[in-house]
Write a protein that holds these residues in place. Structure first.
Motif, PDB file in Angstrom:
ATOM      1  N   ALA A   1       0.813  -1.217   0.000  1.00 21.94           N
ATOM      2  CA  ALA A   1       0.000   0.000   0.000  1.00 21.94           C
ATOM      3  C   ALA A   1       0.850   1.273   0.000  1.00 21.94           C
ATOM      4  CB  ALA A   1      -0.929   0.009   1.216  1.00 21.94           C
ATOM      5  N   TRP A   2       2.023   1.210   0.615  1.00 17.44           N
ATOM      6  CA  TRP A   2       2.889   2.377   0.723  1.00 17.44           C
ATOM      7  C   TRP A   2       4.309   2.007   0.311  1.00 17.44           C
ATOM      8  CZ3 TRP A   2       1.551   7.365   1.967  1.00 17.44           C
ATOM      9  CH2 TRP A   2       0.237   7.546   2.409  1.00 17.44           C
ATOM     10  N   MET A   3       4.951   2.924  -0.425  1.00 22.98           N
ATOM     11  CA  MET A   3       6.359   2.785  -0.780  1.00 22.98           C
ATOM     12  C   MET A   3       7.189   3.681   0.136  1.00 22.98           C
ATOM     13  SD  MET A   3       6.157   2.793  -4.950  1.00 22.98           S
ATOM     14  CE  MET A   3       7.870   2.281  -5.079  1.00 22.98           C
ATOM     15  N   PHE A   4       8.341   3.170   0.566  1.00 22.52           N
ATOM     16  CA  PHE A   4       9.216   3.962   1.435  1.00 22.52           C
ATOM     17  C   PHE A   4      10.674   3.571   1.200  1.00 22.52           C
ATOM     18  CE2 PHE A   4       6.784   0.651   3.502  1.00 22.52           C
ATOM     19  CZ  PHE A   4       7.743  -0.210   4.013  1.00 22.52           C
ATOM     20  N   PRO A   5      11.133   3.610  -0.046  1.00 19.71           N
ATOM     21  CA  PRO A   5      12.529   3.272  -0.311  1.00 19.71           C
ATOM     22  C   PRO A   5      13.472   4.335   0.256  1.00 19.71           C
ATOM     23  CG  PRO A   5      11.515   4.141  -2.283  1.00 19.71           C
ATOM     24  CD  PRO A   5      10.411   3.975  -1.278  1.00 19.71           C
ATOM     25  N   ASN A   6      14.676   3.892   0.637  1.00 17.71           N
ATOM     26  CA  ASN A   6      15.679   4.839   1.114  1.00 17.71           C
ATOM     27  C   ASN A   6      16.523   5.338  -0.052  1.00 17.71           C
ATOM     28  OD1 ASN A   6      16.514   1.945   1.426  1.00 17.71           O
ATOM     29  ND2 ASN A   6      18.538   2.851   1.779  1.00 17.71           N
ATOM     30  N   VAL A   7      16.931   6.586   0.020  1.00 15.67           N
ATOM     31  CA  VAL A   7      17.771   7.176  -1.023  1.00 15.67           C
ATOM     32  C   VAL A   7      19.219   7.294  -0.569  1.00 15.67           C
ATOM     33  CG1 VAL A   7      15.827   8.422  -2.017  1.00 15.67           C
ATOM     34  CG2 VAL A   7      17.267   9.570  -0.321  1.00 15.67           C
ATOM     35  N   ASP A   8      19.482   6.885   0.670  1.00 20.15           N
ATOM     36  CA  ASP A   8      20.858   6.909   1.158  1.00 20.15           C
ATOM     37  C   ASP A   8      21.009   5.870   2.260  1.00 20.15           C
ATOM     38  OD1 ASP A   8      19.703   8.000   3.484  1.00 20.15           O
ATOM     39  OD2 ASP A   8      21.330   9.425   3.773  1.00 20.15           O
ATOM     40  N   LEU A   9      22.246   5.675   2.691  1.00 20.51           N
ATOM     41  CA  LEU A   9      22.578   4.877   3.871  1.00 20.51           C
ATOM     42  C   LEU A   9      23.896   5.412   4.400  1.00 20.51           C
ATOM     43  CD1 LEU A   9      22.418   2.433   5.845  1.00 20.51           C
ATOM     44  CD2 LEU A   9      23.588   1.093   4.080  1.00 20.51           C
ATOM     45  N   THR A  10      23.918   5.753   5.681  1.00 21.18           N
ATOM     46  CA  THR A  10      25.151   6.189   6.326  1.00 21.18           C
ATOM     47  C   THR A  10      25.406   5.317   7.547  1.00 21.18           C
ATOM     48  OG1 THR A  10      24.901   8.479   5.592  1.00 21.18           O
ATOM     49  CG2 THR A  10      26.381   8.083   7.435  1.00 21.18           C
TER      50      THR A  10
ATOM     51  N   ILE B   1      17.412   7.804   5.015  1.00 23.15           N
ATOM     52  CA  ILE B   1      16.305   8.718   4.768  1.00 23.15           C
ATOM     53  C   ILE B   1      15.397   8.089   3.725  1.00 23.15           C
ATOM     54  CG2 ILE B   1      17.393  10.097   2.939  1.00 23.15           C
ATOM     55  CD1 ILE B   1      15.294  11.456   5.864  1.00 23.15           C
ATOM     56  N   LEU B   2      14.087   8.201   3.927  1.00 22.72           N
ATOM     57  CA  LEU B   2      13.104   7.522   3.101  1.00 22.72           C
ATOM     58  C   LEU B   2      12.238   8.516   2.345  1.00 22.72           C
ATOM     59  CD1 LEU B   2      11.723   5.096   5.878  1.00 22.72           C
ATOM     60  CD2 LEU B   2      13.845   4.856   4.541  1.00 22.72           C
ATOM     61  N   THR B   3      11.844   8.150   1.145  1.00 24.67           N
ATOM     62  CA  THR B   3      10.810   8.874   0.426  1.00 24.67           C
ATOM     63  C   THR B   3       9.525   8.068   0.544  1.00 24.67           C
ATOM     64  OG1 THR B   3      10.066   9.735  -1.711  1.00 24.67           O
ATOM     65  CG2 THR B   3      11.647   7.904  -1.765  1.00 24.67           C
ATOM     66  N   VAL B   4       8.521   8.631   1.229  1.00 24.21           N
ATOM     67  CA  VAL B   4       7.297   7.922   1.560  1.00 24.21           C
ATOM     68  C   VAL B   4       6.191   8.370   0.627  1.00 24.21           C
ATOM     69  CG1 VAL B   4       5.628   7.393   3.409  1.00 24.21           C
ATOM     70  CG2 VAL B   4       8.044   7.836   3.973  1.00 24.21           C
ATOM     71  N   ARG B   5       5.526   7.406  -0.007  1.00 26.30           N
ATOM     72  CA  ARG B   5       4.460   7.720  -0.955  1.00 26.30           C
ATOM     73  C   ARG B   5       3.527   6.527  -1.112  1.00 26.30           C
ATOM     74  NH1 ARG B   5       8.411   8.612  -5.966  1.00 26.30           N
ATOM     75  NH2 ARG B   5       9.524   9.692  -4.284  1.00 26.30           N
ATOM     76  N   PRO B   6       2.246   6.768  -1.409  1.00 27.35           N
ATOM     77  CA  PRO B   6       1.344   5.639  -1.609  1.00 27.35           C
ATOM     78  C   PRO B   6       1.673   4.899  -2.904  1.00 27.35           C
ATOM     79  CG  PRO B   6       0.224   7.703  -2.088  1.00 27.35           C
ATOM     80  CD  PRO B   6       1.559   8.065  -1.514  1.00 27.35           C
TER      81      PRO B   6
END
Length: 263
Positions: free
Chosen positions: A200-209, A254-259
């Motif tokens: 239902a929701w996407m929340f991929p990360n655009v970085d990792l530290t 950090i995540l980009t959260v979107r349906p």
């Protein structure tokens, strides 16, 4: 036969992902977690070509610049800031000639500071004492299917502590450092404590530290993970990293959260 590793080496700088590296969001993409370990392997090879200076990796930050196609990749490594006690190394991953990941790693001098060592030292229950969790019930993809996941308690939305291991080599038929193998599992953190169903929701990360105050060892990567979603499309996955002797550092994503489209 299915290759017993996440990647196959083509030559010194090029690697082909196997089906085990398959991503969780799209089947034609690769999961970032093993690729993050592969970057460390490439950095290790670059530094091994020079003198043994005794420096240890203490921070690595990855920026994910674009789609990680399940295709051959090339990794270029360069020393940005050489030094006897502090060194900065950069790696760039390219797929089809396009940069898809840029990573920078700080190496610091290894010194005897046992006299003043201190901080959080609480150990997690040993993984052998915990029951496996079928993470594939939540996520698809070859990478997730390859994992042995042992949660300390039943996973909750936004909060899970778990051990992660794999029987597979990072690069088939190639010896890699324990640190490369350890870091190849860290990006799993964003999938063990989901706040919302990924259908239902996407929340991929655009970085990792990743910051390390101690070098990890052993076959298990411990992830004490908390996930927060903000009100305007951003999220944060925060993890205290463990080995069997206790905390070794922290990771942030950090995540980009979107349906999911159509939901």
């Amino acid at each position: 036969m299915t290759p017993a590793g996440y990647f196959e080496a083509i030559d010194v700088n090029r690697y082909k992902p196997t089906p085990h590296a398959g991503g969780a969001w799209h089947r034609d993409e690769q999961h970032f977690s093993p690729l993050g370990g592969l970057v460390v392997h490439a950095i290790d090879r670059h530094r091994a070509a020079g003198p043994d200076d005794g420096l240890v990796l203490s921070r690595i930050s990855y920026d994910i610049l674009g789609r990680l196609a399940l295709d051959e990749c090339e990794i270029e490594v360069a020393t940005v800031r050489p030094g006897r006690t502090i060194e900065l190394v950069e790696a760039v991953v390219r797929i089809a000639g396009r940069p898809v990941v840029r990573a920078r790693a700080w190496f610091l001098a290894r010194l005897d500071t046992a006299e003043v060592a201190g901080g959080a030292d609480e150990r997690l229950p040993r993984p052998e004492s915990l029951a496996p969790w079928p993470m594939s019930e939540v996520w698809p993809g070859g990478y997730i299917a390859s994992l042995d996941v042992r949660p300390v308690a039943p996973p909750e939305p936004g909060r899970t502590t778990a051990w992660v291991a794999t029987p597979l080599a990072l690069v088939a038929g190639v010896m890699v450092t324990p640190l490369a193998s350890y870091l190849a599992l860290v990006d799993t953190a964003n999938g063990i404590a989901v706040r919302q169903p990924p259908t239902a929701w996407m929340f991929p990360n655009v970085d990792l530290t990743v910051h390390l105050h101690r070098q990890p060892h052993g076959a298990w990567t411990g992830l004490d993970t908390t996930v927060a979603f903000g009100p305007s499309g951003q999220g944060l996955t925060s993890t205290v990293l463990h080995d069997v002797d206790g905390p070794v550092g922290q990771a942030q994503q950090i995540l980009t959260v979107r349906p999911v489209p159509g939901m």
